[in-house]
Design a protein around this motif. Structure first.
Motif, PDB file in Angstrom:
ATOM      1  N   PRO A  54      27.891  14.653   6.275  1.00 40.42           N
ATOM      2  CA  PRO A  54      28.262  15.055   7.822  1.00 40.42           C
ATOM      3  C   PRO A  54      28.188  16.603   7.866  1.00 40.42           C
ATOM      4  CG  PRO A  54      30.133  14.053   6.514  1.00 40.42           C
ATOM      5  CD  PRO A  54      29.127  14.271   5.511  1.00 40.42           C
ATOM      6  N   GLU A  55      27.366  16.586   9.111  1.00 37.01           N
ATOM      7  CA  GLU A  55      26.886  18.088   9.462  1.00 37.01           C
ATOM      8  C   GLU A  55      27.761  19.165   9.524  1.00 37.01           C
ATOM      9  OE1 GLU A  55      22.972  17.017  11.975  1.00 37.01           O
ATOM     10  OE2 GLU A  55      24.806  17.474  13.058  1.00 37.01           O
ATOM     11  N   LEU A  56      29.077  19.047   9.783  1.00 41.77           N
ATOM     12  CA  LEU A  56      30.239  19.836  10.078  1.00 41.77           C
ATOM     13  C   LEU A  56      30.546  20.372   8.690  1.00 41.77           C
ATOM     14  CD1 LEU A  56      32.375  18.504  12.931  1.00 41.77           C
ATOM     15  CD2 LEU A  56      30.366  20.303  12.737  1.00 41.77           C
ATOM     16  N   LEU A  57      30.234  19.618   7.512  1.00 47.85           N
ATOM     17  CA  LEU A  57      30.798  20.134   6.134  1.00 47.85           C
ATOM     18  C   LEU A  57      29.880  21.308   5.626  1.00 47.85           C
ATOM     19  CD1 LEU A  57      32.644  17.771   6.470  1.00 47.85           C
ATOM     20  CD2 LEU A  57      32.038  17.050   4.300  1.00 47.85           C
ATOM     21  N   THR A  58      30.526  21.844   4.415  1.00 48.75           N
ATOM     22  CA  THR A  58      29.622  22.910   3.858  1.00 48.75           C
ATOM     23  C   THR A  58      29.452  22.342   2.382  1.00 48.75           C
ATOM     24  OG1 THR A  58      31.694  24.012   3.179  1.00 48.75           O
ATOM     25  CG2 THR A  58      30.810  24.776   5.176  1.00 48.75           C
ATOM     26  N   ALA A  59      28.526  23.279   1.830  1.00 47.46           N
ATOM     27  CA  ALA A  59      28.556  22.748   0.256  1.00 47.46           C
ATOM     28  C   ALA A  59      29.798  22.877  -0.661  1.00 47.46           C
ATOM     29  CB  ALA A  59      27.340  23.650  -0.299  1.00 47.46           C
ATOM     30  N   LYS A  60      30.576  23.917  -0.083  1.00 45.54           N
ATOM     31  CA  LYS A  60      31.879  23.975  -0.675  1.00 45.54           C
ATOM     32  C   LYS A  60      32.857  22.677  -0.448  1.00 45.54           C
ATOM     33  CE  LYS A  60      35.588  27.234  -0.352  1.00 45.54           C
ATOM     34  NZ  LYS A  60      36.218  28.235   0.457  1.00 45.54           N
ATOM     35  N   ASP A  61      32.731  22.213   0.998  1.00 45.37           N
ATOM     36  CA  ASP A  61      33.547  21.241   1.156  1.00 45.37           C
ATOM     37  C   ASP A  61      33.007  19.859   0.323  1.00 45.37           C
ATOM     38  OD1 ASP A  61      34.773  22.425   3.111  1.00 45.37           O
ATOM     39  OD2 ASP A  61      33.316  21.855   4.730  1.00 45.37           O
ATOM     40  N   ILE A  62      31.649  19.695   0.435  1.00 47.06           N
ATOM     41  CA  ILE A  62      31.180  18.826  -0.461  1.00 47.06           C
ATOM     42  C   ILE A  62      31.387  18.868  -2.067  1.00 47.06           C
ATOM     43  CG2 ILE A  62      28.860  17.816  -1.565  1.00 47.06           C
ATOM     44  CD1 ILE A  62      28.755  17.218   1.470  1.00 47.06           C
ATOM     45  N   ASN A  63      31.532  19.977  -2.570  1.00 46.82           N
ATOM     46  CA  ASN A  63      32.013  20.075  -3.806  1.00 46.82           C
ATOM     47  C   ASN A  63      33.513  19.449  -4.204  1.00 46.82           C
ATOM     48  OD1 ASN A  63      32.505  20.985  -6.500  1.00 46.82           O
ATOM     49  ND2 ASN A  63      33.519  22.821  -5.826  1.00 46.82           N
ATOM     50  N   SER A  64      34.300  19.885  -2.882  1.00 53.63           N
ATOM     51  CA  SER A  64      35.797  19.632  -2.902  1.00 53.63           C
ATOM     52  C   SER A  64      35.938  17.949  -2.795  1.00 53.63           C
ATOM     53  CB  SER A  64      36.259  20.342  -1.829  1.00 53.63           C
ATOM     54  OG  SER A  64      37.595  19.629  -1.725  1.00 53.63           O
ATOM     55  N   VAL A  65      34.913  17.530  -1.924  1.00 50.96           N
ATOM     56  CA  VAL A  65      35.026  15.854  -1.655  1.00 50.96           C
ATOM     57  C   VAL A  65      34.586  15.257  -3.182  1.00 50.96           C
ATOM     58  CG1 VAL A  65      33.847  14.156  -0.147  1.00 50.96           C
ATOM     59  CG2 VAL A  65      34.617  15.952   0.755  1.00 50.96           C
TER      60      VAL A  65
END
Lengths: 207, 284
Positions: free
Chosen positions: B87-98
């Motif tokens: 999802p384009e609104l996410l950041t690499a940090k978010d991806i890590n958390s997910v």
């Protein structure tokens, strides 16, 4: 599933500013005008959540999500779970706001606040239960159209009923006694059925 | 030798396209390169292995067991798909958390190392990243839960040569563990000449070649001759041929044997690209 819930919450996070502004507008309207807060903000959070479906579709997220551990089941589970989380959070916020507003305007009526809140929750569960399987089956675009048709139809049916059917005093007291429970139980059954249906639909879906 | 993936009689039908029947064994410890034209069926094949689309027929086994819909084995697989999928609104940090909540063996430190090595911003939304950077983020994600099998659809597309080499090096490092396997598709065939152990060539939904890379590059060759000389070449020795301004290019098999037979002709080594073009566009 937790990961997918997080993903949706991150997506919504990006839209929080816009939601905050809408909320402020409605609080203003409620203070100076005469509208009931209960329904709209909860509805807004639902619309917000619908936007996660569009992002998923736009970014082709689903085909990837399926490849994750327990992919297909978790996608559906997470959507329903996040919606419920959002519903609870926004209901709590709105109820607190309504109580504060009641105190400020000096028209505190806890009974009205509770019935308005339960009414809006039931309405949204009804909306979700019908819309989500449609989205999972036919995609986000058609799901949105379905949502508007449902809102339009149900409000016109209710308006028609109120106008044409004479509601006797007995019926009202009956509704007051059991109506809330009946509505809550019905919406739980509906939600569960909708979840099962969505799961079945999603199992067969290809991307 | 154990097989990481075993595909038997796989068929997937669409209105205007049919994949299969596909039979393919992918042994553990190998890098398998999937080549073919756009629309040849590479993506369809990979998607049916991953259950993104439902096969009409056949069986797919991963690590020796029938690949099930919702399988905890997915923890052992890293995936990159052909289109951007985060999802384009996410950041690499978010991806890590997910991903931390999704993969049981998600390695945060490793992910952050890749982010650093790849020069990726940790706090910027994916929307602001270039196509190549998105690909790098996807590759980093596919590698960071210590998978045993990588299934990568066009992982190097959109990457500049420097990063492409970097990524290929990572795949080579990954494969050093004998239990690790990579299945990757690409239209940049030169990538495969460096790293693939085996080449699988798909055309019009069918596997037309499935060979060890060295064997393939050793056995096949291009015989070049003038228009007059073409008649001297036996029909049986010609797999495909292409006519150009100066003469003919002929795809041949058993290069060493034919080098003796046609000693007066030039027989060149073949690249995967030439092989692919001749197989698809050449005449029979």
């Amino acid at each position: 599933m937790l990961g997918l819930i997080k993903k949706d919450l991150f997506l919504i996070k990006g839209n929080l500013k816009a939601t905050g502004i809408i909320l402020i507008v409605f609080i203003g309207l409620a203070i100076f005008g005469n509208i009931n807060l209960a329904f709209l903000p909860v509805f807004i959070s639902f619309v917000l959540f619908m936007s996660t479906f569009s992002y998923d579709e736009y970014n082709k997220w689903d085909s990837y999500a399926i490849t994750l551990p327990n992919g297909r089941n978790n996608v559906v589970k997470a959507k329903y779970a996040t919606t419920l989380i959002l519903l609870v959070v926004s209901t709590v916020i709105v109820t607190i706001l309504s109580i504060l507003l009641g105190v400020v305007k000096n028209e505190f009526d806890i009974k009205e606040i509770i019935s308005a809140t339960i009414g809006s929750i039931v309405a949204i569960i009804l909306l979700i239960s019908i819309t989500y399987p449609i989205i999972f089956k036919f995609g986000n675009e058609k799901g949105r159209i379905a949502m508007f048709i449902i809102i339009f139809l149900s409000s016109s049916i209710f308006a028609f009923l109120f106008k044409s059917v004479k509601i006797s005093k007995d019926m009202i007291s009956l509704l007051e006694q059991y109506g809330v429970f009946a509505f809550i139980i019905l919406s739980i059954i509906l939600l569960f059925g909708s979840y099962q249906l969505s799961k079945n639909i999603y199992q067969k879906k290809e991307f | 030798m154990k097989n990481a993936i075993e595909v038997k009689n796989l068929v997937k039908k669409y209105d205007k396209f049919k994949l299969g029947e596909i039979n393919l064994e992918i042994p553990s410890g190998y890098i398998i390169g999937l080549i073919g034209e756009n629309g040849a069926g590479k993506t369809t094949f990979m998607k049916s292995i991953l259950n993104i689309i439902k096969k009409d027929q056949g069986s797919v086994k991963i690590f020796g067991e029938e690949a099930k819909e919702d399988d905890s084995k997915r923890n052992e697989i890293g995936v990159v798909l052909d289109n951007s999928f985060f999802p384009e609104l996410l950041t690499a940090k978010d991806i890590n958390s997910v991903m931390k909540s999704i993969y049981s063996k998600w390695d945060e430190t490793l992910f952050q190392k890749y982010i650093k090595d790849f020069d990726l911003p940790y706090d910027k939304t994916i929307k602001t990243l270039s196509k190549g950077m998105r690909k790098k983020l996807e590759i980093a994600t596919a590698l960071s839960h210590h998978p045993k099998l990588l299934i990568l659809d066009e992982p190097t597309s959109g990457l500049d040569p420097v990063v492409r080499n970097e990524v290929l090096e990572i795949f080579l490092g990954f494969i050093k563990d004998e239990e690790h396997t990579v299945l990757l598709s690409t239209h940049i065939t030169s990538d495969l000449e460096h790293i693939a152990d085996k080449i699988v060539f798909i055309d019009e939904g069918k596997i037309v070649l499935d060979k060890d890379r060295d064997e393939l590059l050793e056995e096949y060759g291009i015989l070049k001759c003038s228009i007059e000389e073409f008649s001297k070449i036996e029909q049986d020795d010609i797999i495909r041929y292409k006519k150009n301004k100066y003469g003919y290019e002929i795809l041949i098999h058993n290069k060493n044997k034919l080098m003796k037979k046609y000693s007066s002709f030039v027989i060149d080594k073949i690249t995967l690209e030439e092989l692919m073009v001749l197989m698809i566009k050449g005449e029979k």
